[in-house]
Design an enzyme around this catalytic site. Structure first.
Site, PDB file in Angstrom:
ATOM      1  CG  ASP A  65      -0.497  -0.791   2.602  1.00  0.00           C
ATOM      2  OD1 ASP A  65       0.563  -0.919   2.505  1.00  0.00           O
ATOM      3  OD2 ASP A  65      -1.335  -1.152   3.287  1.00  0.00           O
ATOM      4  CD  GLU A 124      -3.701   3.788   6.736  1.00  0.00           C
ATOM      5  OE1 GLU A 124      -4.711   3.783   7.676  1.00  0.00           O
ATOM      6  OE2 GLU A 124      -2.626   3.392   7.035  1.00  0.00           O
TER       7      GLU A 124
END
Length: 366
Positions: A65, A124
């Site tokens: 990520d 997130e």
């Protein structure tokens, strides 16, 4: 050509939040181009890099990520964030750097196998994994998917995961209450939305839905509340924002329905926000991973299910997958993720690069 540690320094200085990772994307593309790697942009600010040695064989997908957090860094590090108010406080700079190091080693050592490397934006908050998979569709034949997440809860050399659900299904929820404005001096003419919200919360806290029974595990809570406009006017609205975390999607949906009924009881409504499916590990891969960790004389920890939300769950819905915690603590102090002082040591990167290269090789031959 950058080393993985040098890349980490550049990434850590340029943290960006969901779907705004343009500088991050450019830094990564520049590094990949120097390696001569085939790649494409995806999901606005993401990247898919491909190594294909044998066209007829399926690939192993490895995801890292990219996004940072709206946190002001307090590390005092030489390579601290230059983007005021933003920080890689969840270790995504490590994730990207490790994956780059893996790609670099596979290229330089001509390691066999087919690989799909996904640099994924927006983990997130928005669930960037879903956007990645929507665009990928069936373009790549993927055999297995894997990902790691660093944490200083565990020491360097410790790896933690579990059979089945590793990270819970997570749903954002918003309770809204309407009222009627009136000057506080004539409050009997108004309808107090804050009072409705407080009554709802009181009942919610007095009768929590939390359940720790395996197979039915769930919890819910609220972390943000606001309402009204002026201190001397009865509030005509109130809003409470929170989250439900559960072992399965069905458990989360069932408990959403319960909280929705409770909100209606006090004249409110309950709305669904973003939803992350649970991260569910494949048992065959879990056993393979455990054997690998123990063979390398590292420490394997069965950590059980965590209530953490993680959008890698979208990958586990599509492919046989394994995700795990990679310990990065090199001192006695535990700082914790999403902390303005969270800063794993650079030296964890080559350790994790070597670990991941061999793990991907094992997934290739399994």
């Amino acid at each position: 050509m950058l080393t993985a540690i040098e890349l980490r320094h550049k990434l850590h200085q340029s943290p960006e939040i969901a779907f705004n990772e343009y500088t991050t994307q450019k830094i990564l593309i520049d590094a990949l181009e120097k390696l001569g790697i085939k790649y494409e942009k995806i999901a606005k600010t993401g990247i898919v890099a491909i190594i294909e040695r044998e066209k007829t064989r399926p690939s192993v997908l490895y995801r890292a990520d990219m996004d940072a957090l709206p946190i002001k860094e307090e590390t005092g590090w030489e390579f601290a964030s230059k983007n005021e108010g933003y920080m890689h406080a969840c270790g995504h700079d490590i994730h990207m750097s490790v994956m780059y190091g893996v790609i670099k080693k596979i290229v330089e050592e001509n390691i066999p196998g087919n690989y799909v490397f996904v640099f994924q934006p927006a983990e997130e908050t928005i669930g960037g994994a879903k956007y990645i998979l929507d665009e990928m569709r069936e373009k790549y034949k993927v055999k297995y998917a894997t990902a790691l997440h660093v944490t200083d809860e565990y020491k360097l050399g410790e790896f933690a995961t579990t059979d089945g659900t590793l990270f819970a299904c997570a749903m954002e929820i918003t309770a809204k209450f309407k009222g009627l404005s009136s000057h506080i001096a004539q409050k009997e003419k108004g309808v107090d939305a804050i009072k409705k919200a407080v009554e709802f919360l009181t009942e919610f806290y007095n009768n929590p839905i939390d359940n720790s029974t395996p197979g039915s595990r769930v919890l819910a809570g609220f972390g943000k509340m606001f309402g009204g406009n002026v201190r001397n006017v009865v509030a005509d609205f109130a809003q409470i924002e929170g989250s439900i975390r559960g072992e399965t999607l069905d458990i989360v949906l069932d408990n959403f329905a319960k909280i929705h009924k409770l909100a209606e009881l006090f004249g409110g409504t309950l709305e669904k926000g973003s939803l992350y499916p649970p991260v569910v590990n494949n048992r065959e891969l879990l056993n393979l991973f455990k054997d690998y960790v123990e063979e390398k004389r590292f420490s394997f920890i069965d950590c059980g299910m965590k209530y953490t939300g993680e959008d890698f769950g979208f990958f586990t819905m599509k492919y046989p997958s394994l995700m795990f915690w990679a310990g990065v603590r090199t001192t006695d102090e535990i700082i914790g993720l999403h902390n303005p002082r969270f800063l794993p040591d650079d030296n964890v990167i080559p350790h994790l690069v070597d670990f991941m290269v061999e793990w991907l090789i094992r997934l290739q031959v399994n």
